[in-house]
Design a protein around this motif. Structure first.
Motif, short mmCIF file in Angstrom:
data_model
loop_
_atom_site.label_atom_id
_atom_site.label_comp_id
_atom_site.label_asym_id
_atom_site.label_seq_id
_atom_site.Cartn_x
_atom_site.Cartn_y
_atom_site.Cartn_z
N GLN A 124 0.83 -1.11 -0.03
CA GLN A 124 -0.01 0.17 0.10
C GLN A 124 0.87 1.41 0.12
OE1 GLN A 124 -0.95 -1.53 3.44
NE2 GLN A 124 -2.96 -2.71 2.87
N ILE A 125 2.25 1.11 0.05
CA ILE A 125 3.11 2.24 0.05
C ILE A 125 2.75 3.11 1.23
CG2 ILE A 125 4.56 4.01 -1.14
CD1 ILE A 125 3.38 2.82 -3.81
N THR A 126 2.59 2.53 2.62
CA THR A 126 2.05 2.90 3.63
C THR A 126 2.77 4.42 4.13
OG1 THR A 126 1.49 0.75 4.30
CG2 THR A 126 1.59 2.60 6.07
N GLN A 133 12.47 8.23 5.04
CA GLN A 133 13.10 8.40 6.04
C GLN A 133 12.32 8.84 7.27
OE1 GLN A 133 17.11 10.07 5.53
NE2 GLN A 133 17.07 11.13 7.36
N ASP A 134 11.44 9.80 7.43
CA ASP A 134 10.86 10.21 8.61
C ASP A 134 9.78 9.14 9.00
OD1 ASP A 134 12.25 12.58 8.56
OD2 ASP A 134 10.38 13.79 7.62
N TYR A 135 9.43 8.30 8.00
CA TYR A 135 8.31 7.48 8.65
C TYR A 135 9.18 6.02 9.17
CZ TYR A 135 4.66 3.84 8.22
OH TYR A 135 3.87 2.75 8.71
N PHE A 136 10.07 5.91 8.76
CA PHE A 136 10.87 4.96 9.33
C PHE A 136 11.17 4.98 10.68
CE2 PHE A 136 15.04 2.31 10.28
CZ PHE A 136 14.51 1.16 10.50
N ASP A 139 7.91 7.60 12.76
CA ASP A 139 6.13 6.91 12.74
C ASP A 139 6.32 5.33 13.11
OD1 ASP A 139 5.34 9.17 11.96
OD2 ASP A 139 5.25 8.78 9.87
N PHE A 140 7.55 4.63 12.20
CA PHE A 140 7.63 3.07 12.73
C PHE A 140 8.35 2.77 14.05
CE2 PHE A 140 9.48 -0.84 11.63
CZ PHE A 140 8.53 -1.74 11.74
N LEU A 141 9.42 3.33 14.00
CA LEU A 141 10.29 3.01 15.27
C LEU A 141 9.90 3.85 16.47
CD1 LEU A 141 13.81 2.35 13.72
CD2 LEU A 141 11.93 0.78 14.43
N GLN A 142 9.34 5.06 16.11
CA GLN A 142 9.15 6.13 17.09
C GLN A 142 10.29 6.30 18.10
OE1 GLN A 142 5.53 4.86 19.33
NE2 GLN A 142 4.12 4.51 17.50
N MET A 143 11.44 6.22 17.37
CA MET A 143 12.88 6.61 17.97
C MET A 143 12.98 7.62 18.87
SD MET A 143 16.62 6.04 16.09
CE MET A 143 16.89 7.95 15.50
#
Length: 539
Positions: A124-126, A133-136, A139-143
């Motif tokens: 879905q190219i979420t 880069q920002d998503y990973f 949003d994803f890792l919430q680093m």
């Protein structure tokens, strides 16, 4: 004596040599082949890098692979038991390898979980175009920032698939060597090869693909004069073939007595290298498209590791025609490659405790895998997971795998003088015979190269704090972990061995004992491990 015989169970074995070869290839072919080798080759001189790479493969990788095979197959045990049967003083080397595998398993699983989620996201190219880069990271890792301390904040999109990865792996492990590990590799390895070959074909038709391949294969002959390029080639080969941390010792112990060891090793080594070349073609064809789309040189988008997998490739997926298919193939391949490697890493631990404690397969698998899985979820599904993973991986690889490899080859070759014994064992059963050149490569060249690599790592990490992480953090997950592995390895050696490890009665083990001139106790049927004394047994 009959009672002692019936109390033990025959050691598990692979169903055939082909299953072993697929399993060994599955262990060797992992995330590093896909996301590390292409960049290492590109930075090391492109097409010219194939020269130091092949030299490293032939003079270090394959000889050490044979070294591991000989130890596991001759002494018929997990890493600690095999080293113990060689010499009582060598047992800590086996436990050192086991503990390295415990640490690797905790963080390797989370990368598989990331890849599993990105397989789904690709459809879905979420992440949204231009936001990869920002998503990973956000949003994803919430680093979060590790300088303020370790976080306990659970990240569901990481933690939930991580639990799923562990459930799948635990089931495979519990089913055993033949029905679990062997069967899984018989399914996953052909699927992995098919998926990645499809990905390569798809990538070759992307606009700019030829620019990427030109950048990858164009030789920079000047790079061959750089000692760092040669060191990089040797360093990559050590990790790529899964040598020196117990995996191949354990797997070869499951082989039947008359298996062609060196022939199998050659197949595994060259299959692994072939996959790396295939990965380089696929990755740089895709990076060529990415560079063309952004109007930059390939050097401007080339990267390795996490940056390649979870930033560069999502960018390619966002912009390429048929991008979702490329994403599913790439991340699906990462999942399959990761699972086969993780299973092999865990098998080192399970086999060691099974030998040491004498427990059954399912019980040992659960006792090993559940605590490791809980540690994995606790440390690698939080907002500070990436910092822990980065540091742990850097220190365990440099001061764990390379250090134990150096100590092992020096100890076996120069203190125990066992290389002639191992050479003769390989030659009795193999189509490709070895001689003094093999002993020279293992006993002389390997220690020099490993010592050089280890020295460089020590200097690099001592000059400046790794990754600019806080001192307390590096003391725990860096230097502290390196020291703890050695201390725990010695302590585990002090635990008594199960009687089942003393009295294995299958024909293969009896052959080993006859060769080593041991005999069972007349009353109990038990047999002492080398360096010990049992009633009626020679020590």
């Amino acid at each position: 004596m009959a009672n002692a015989t019936t109390q033990t169970s025959k050691r598990e074995a692979f169903g055939s040599r082909n299953v072993f070869i697929l399993s060994a290839i599955g262990s060797a072919v992992g995330l590093g082949n896909i996301w590390r080798f292409p960049y290492v080759a590109y930075e090391g001189g492109g097409g010219a890098f194939l020269i130091p790479y092949l030299c490293a493969l032939l003079t270090a990788g394959i000889p050490l692979l044979f070294f591991d095979y000989a130890i596991g197959h001759r002494f018929r045990g997990s890493a600690p038991l095999a080293f113990r049967r060689m010499s009582r003083a060598a047992e800590p080397l086996g436990w050192w390898q086991v503990l390295i595998c415990v640490v690797i398993a905790t963080y390797y699983a989370v990368i598989i979980a990331w890849a599993a989620m990105y397989t789904w996201f690709s459809a879905q190219i979420t992440w949204g175009k231009g936001n990869e880069q920002d998503y990973f990271f956000s949003d994803f890792l919430q680093m979060g920032d590790v300088s303020t301390g370790l976080s306990t904040e659970f990240v569901p999109q990481v933690g939930v698939p991580l639990i799923g990865v562990w459930l799948v792996v635990i089931i495979i492990m519990a089913l055993g060597v033949k029905r679990g590990i062997g069967a899984a590799n018989m399914i996953l390895m052909p699927l992995l090869t098919l998926m990645f070959a499809t990905l390569v074909v798809q990538s070759l038709f992307l606009p700019g693909a030829m620019d990427g391949l030109t950048a990858f294969f164009t030789p920079n002959w000047e790079a061959l004069a750089d000692p760092g390029v040669w060191a990089s080639a040797y360093g990559h080969i050590f990790f790529s073939l899964s040598v020196a941390f117990g995996i191949m010792v354990t797997y070869s112990s499951y082989l039947k007595r008359k298996t062609d060891l060196t022939g199998s090793g050659m197949v595994v080594a060259f299959a692994n290298s072939s996959f790396e070349i295939l990965a380089g073609i696929g990755v740089f064809a895709a990076l060529g498209f990415m560079a063309a789309a952004q109007g930059v040189e390939v050097s401007g988008v080339a990267s390795s590791g996490i940056g390649l997998a979870f930033i560069a490739f999502p960018t390619i997926v966002s912009n390429a025609a048929g991008g979702p298919i490329i994403g599913v193939l790439f991340f699906g391949a990462l999942v399959f490659a990761g699972v086969t490697s993780l299973v092999s890493v865990l098998e080192v631990v399970v086999a060691a405790l099974q030998d040491k404690l004498g427990w059954g397969r399912v019980r040992t698998t659960l006792v090993v895998s559940i605590p490791v899985a809980l540690i994995s979820v606790a440390f690698f599904s939080t907002t500070t997971a990436l910092a822990v993973l980065d540091t742990t991986d850097a220190f365990v690889n440099a001061f764990g795998i390379m250090a134990v490899a150096l100590v092992a080859v020096v100890f076996v070759a120069w203190i125990l003088h066992k290389l002639p014994v191992l050479r003769d064992h390989l030659n009795k059963r193999s189509s490709f015979r070895l001689g003094w050149i093999w002993m020279l490569l293992v006993g002389a060249l390997a220690p020099v190269v490993l010592g050089y690599l280890l020295y460089n790592e020590i200097v690099a990490k001592a000059e400046a704090p790794y990754g600019d992480y806080p001192d307390w953090f590096l003391a725990i997950f860096g230097w502290g972990m390196v020291i703890a592995l050695v201390v725990l390895a010695v302590l585990l050696t002090l635990l008594p061995w199960s009687s089942r490890s003393h009295a294995k009665r299958d024909p293969d083990y009896d052959e080993f004992l006859v060769e080593e001139n041991y005999e069972p106790d007349a009353e109990t049927g038990s047999i002492a491990l080398p360096g010990e004394t049992a009633k009626g047994a020679r020590s």
